[in-house]
Write a protein that holds these residues in place. Structure first.
Motif, PDB file in Angstrom:
ATOM      1  N   ARG A 264       0.839  -1.142  -0.079  1.00  0.00           N
ATOM      2  CA  ARG A 264      -0.011  -0.004   0.027  1.00  0.00           C
ATOM      3  C   ARG A 264       1.008   1.202  -0.028  1.00  0.00           C
ATOM      4  O   ARG A 264       1.932   1.512   0.342  1.00  0.00           O
ATOM      5  N   GLY A 265       0.222   2.306  -0.536  1.00  0.00           N
ATOM      6  CA  GLY A 265       1.051   3.598  -0.499  1.00  0.00           C
ATOM      7  C   GLY A 265       0.063   4.551  -0.083  1.00  0.00           C
ATOM      8  O   GLY A 265      -1.152   4.481   0.151  1.00  0.00           O
ATOM      9  N   ALA A 266       0.787   6.020  -0.008  1.00  0.00           N
ATOM     10  CA  ALA A 266      -0.076   6.829   0.416  1.00  0.00           C
ATOM     11  C   ALA A 266      -0.538   8.068  -0.905  1.00  0.00           C
ATOM     12  O   ALA A 266       0.810   8.364  -1.736  1.00  0.00           O
ATOM     13  N   PHE A 267      -1.564   8.399  -0.823  1.00  0.00           N
ATOM     14  CA  PHE A 267      -2.029   9.352  -2.210  1.00  0.00           C
ATOM     15  C   PHE A 267      -2.553  10.431  -1.918  1.00  0.00           C
ATOM     16  O   PHE A 267      -3.304  10.608  -0.815  1.00  0.00           O
ATOM     17  N   ALA A 268      -2.065  11.468  -2.400  1.00  0.00           N
ATOM     18  CA  ALA A 268      -2.718  12.940  -1.995  1.00  0.00           C
ATOM     19  C   ALA A 268      -4.123  13.124  -2.447  1.00  0.00           C
ATOM     20  O   ALA A 268      -4.520  12.722  -3.709  1.00  0.00           O
ATOM     21  N   THR A 269      -4.847  13.637  -1.661  1.00  0.00           N
ATOM     22  CA  THR A 269      -6.438  13.849  -2.096  1.00  0.00           C
ATOM     23  C   THR A 269      -6.571  15.128  -2.406  1.00  0.00           C
ATOM     24  O   THR A 269      -7.714  15.499  -2.823  1.00  0.00           O
ATOM     25  N   ARG A 270      -5.774  16.187  -2.299  1.00  0.00           N
ATOM     26  CA  ARG A 270      -5.895  17.515  -2.912  1.00  0.00           C
ATOM     27  C   ARG A 270      -4.460  18.056  -3.246  1.00  0.00           C
ATOM     28  O   ARG A 270      -3.407  17.308  -2.857  1.00  0.00           O
ATOM     29  N   SER A 271      -4.389  19.069  -3.787  1.00  0.00           N
ATOM     30  CA  SER A 271      -3.060  19.853  -4.079  1.00  0.00           C
ATOM     31  C   SER A 271      -2.314  20.436  -2.971  1.00  0.00           C
ATOM     32  O   SER A 271      -3.054  20.794  -2.088  1.00  0.00           O
ATOM     33  N   ILE A 272      -1.104  20.061  -2.858  1.00  0.00           N
ATOM     34  CA  ILE A 272      -0.492  20.247  -1.527  1.00  0.00           C
ATOM     35  C   ILE A 272       0.715  21.316  -1.938  1.00  0.00           C
ATOM     36  O   ILE A 272       1.759  20.821  -2.814  1.00  0.00           O
ATOM     37  N   ARG A 273       0.894  22.359  -1.497  1.00  0.00           N
ATOM     38  CA  ARG A 273       2.047  23.489  -1.869  1.00  0.00           C
ATOM     39  C   ARG A 273       3.366  22.923  -1.190  1.00  0.00           C
ATOM     40  O   ARG A 273       3.266  22.242  -0.361  1.00  0.00           O
ATOM     41  N   LYS A 274       4.562  23.481  -2.000  1.00  0.00           N
ATOM     42  CA  LYS A 274       5.651  22.977  -1.386  1.00  0.00           C
ATOM     43  C   LYS A 274       6.066  23.773  -0.116  1.00  0.00           C
ATOM     44  O   LYS A 274       5.626  24.844   0.121  1.00  0.00           O
ATOM     45  N   GLY A 275       6.447  22.798   0.823  1.00  0.00           N
ATOM     46  CA  GLY A 275       6.674  23.402   2.159  1.00  0.00           C
ATOM     47  C   GLY A 275       5.592  23.085   3.174  1.00  0.00           C
ATOM     48  O   GLY A 275       5.683  23.275   4.450  1.00  0.00           O
ATOM     49  N   ASP A 276       4.351  22.618   2.631  1.00  0.00           N
ATOM     50  CA  ASP A 276       3.245  22.616   3.610  1.00  0.00           C
ATOM     51  C   ASP A 276       3.318  21.085   4.263  1.00  0.00           C
ATOM     52  O   ASP A 276       4.154  20.283   3.944  1.00  0.00           O
ATOM     53  N   VAL A 277       2.918  20.831   5.274  1.00  0.00           N
ATOM     54  CA  VAL A 277       2.918  19.516   5.975  1.00  0.00           C
ATOM     55  C   VAL A 277       1.713  18.698   5.224  1.00  0.00           C
ATOM     56  O   VAL A 277       0.661  18.847   5.153  1.00  0.00           O
ATOM     57  N   ILE A 278       2.276  17.538   5.120  1.00  0.00           N
ATOM     58  CA  ILE A 278       1.503  16.613   4.182  1.00  0.00           C
ATOM     59  C   ILE A 278       0.303  15.801   5.288  1.00  0.00           C
ATOM     60  O   ILE A 278      -0.738  15.838   5.040  1.00  0.00           O
ATOM     61  N   SER A 279       1.026  15.401   6.421  1.00  0.00           N
ATOM     62  CA  SER A 279       0.255  14.833   7.257  1.00  0.00           C
ATOM     63  C   SER A 279       1.011  14.714   8.796  1.00  0.00           C
ATOM     64  O   SER A 279       2.491  14.400   8.608  1.00  0.00           O
ATOM     65  N   PRO A 280       0.581  15.085   9.788  1.00  0.00           N
ATOM     66  CA  PRO A 280       1.214  14.835  11.200  1.00  0.00           C
ATOM     67  C   PRO A 280       1.491  13.390  11.489  1.00  0.00           C
ATOM     68  O   PRO A 280       0.593  12.630  10.923  1.00  0.00           O
TER      69      PRO A 280
END
Length: 289
Positions: A264-280
């Motif tokens: 399994r892998g992790a997929f983005a649900t929305r656009s995430i800007r450079k430098g933003d936290v993807i997930s705590p």
């Protein structure tokens, strides 16, 4: 921060969730199999036959395997649900989310994939709202009364049956007070005196005694929202408070990885800007071995 005192972080919803709706993305499940037996064998391999190994932190996060349909995977199984199943707290009187069993699917096949066995076959354990949940509310899953009874260090926390009995008592006292031909101040005084009497009568059952309102304001709150709400006055937060103090968890979802042999892998649900936290990533410490 959870609204339950001294219970660490909690999970909140920024949006309203209707009864029966799905909450959050499904989680994979990691099965801990025959841990006690393997612990014994590890010590015996070192010729240590008189060991005293303390409980580890994960003991507080295990789910019963029967709720995940995994009780037959080994002689003894405990289940870890590392998403909402570990992050959400439980309140015996305010459970609003119920988990649904997983689907079984092997991303990797034993007859062709060298990595088979390195990823779980349990997928999409998810939760659904068992009542309407207002925006800003903390999510509470069902640990069960036994979980609280087994942990005496938590104190005399009221159990689900205690809150139900306290609710019935509060409404009955209010009906009796309303039936009396007295003014409002006298009715309130009578109700509080009766509550104090009930609290004194139930001193031998401290969990029940702790569920009762202690003053006029909490008595009114209990009539509107139930006695369980008295212990967590901040269980519903404003969007502004969540934006300032919370961290977003639904930027990613699990799915089959596009990399072969990777499970399994992790997929983005929305656009995430450079430098933003993807997930705590809250961490549970385990002993090194």
């Amino acid at each position: 921060e959870s609204a339950i005192p001294f219970s660490g972080l909690g999970m909140y919803t920024a949006n309203e969730i209707r009864h029966g709706e799905r909450i959050f993305y499904g989680d994979v499940v990691v099965q801990v199999e025959d841990m006690n037996l393997n612990t014994k064998l590890r010590h015996w391999a070192d010729e240590d036959f008189d060991y005293n190994e303390p409980r580890w932190l994960l003991n507080n996060y295990y789910w019963e395997p029967s709720s995940i349909h995994a009780e037959y995977d080994a002689m003894n199984v405990q289940s870890i649900i590392p998403g909402l199943g570990m992050l959400a707290n439980s309140h015996t009187g305010l459970v609003n989310a119920d988990n649904k069993p997983p689907t079984r699917f092997a991303d990797l096949k034993r007859y062709r994939d060298p990595g088979a066995g390195a990823s779980t076959t349990y997928h999409d354990v998810h939760y659904r709202a068992i009542s309407d949940i207002e925006a800003g509310a903390e999510l509470y899953v069902r640990y069960g009364d036994d979980w609280f009874e087994e942990r005496e260090q938590l104190g005399e926390i009221p159990l689900s049956r205690d809150f139900k009995l306290a609710d019935r008592s509060v409404h009955l006292l209010n009906e009796i007070a309303d039936a009396m031909e007295e003014d409002d101040d006298d009715k309130e005084k009578m109700a509080l005196e009766a509550l104090q009497l009930l609290a004194n009568m139930t001193m031998s059952r401290p969990r029940l005694s702790n569920a009762f309102p202690k003053d006029a304001e909490s008595f009114k709150t209990a009539l509107r929202s139930g006695t369980a709400a008295l212990s967590v006055p901040n269980r519903v937060r404003s969007r502004e408070w969540l934006d300032e103090n919370g961290q977003c968890l639904d930027n990613i979802r699990p799915d089959k990885s596009t990399i072969r042999q990777a499970g399994r892998g992790a997929f983005a649900t929305r656009s995430i800007r450079k430098g933003d936290v993807i997930s705590p990533m809250p961490v549970v410490h385990v002993r090194r071995y």
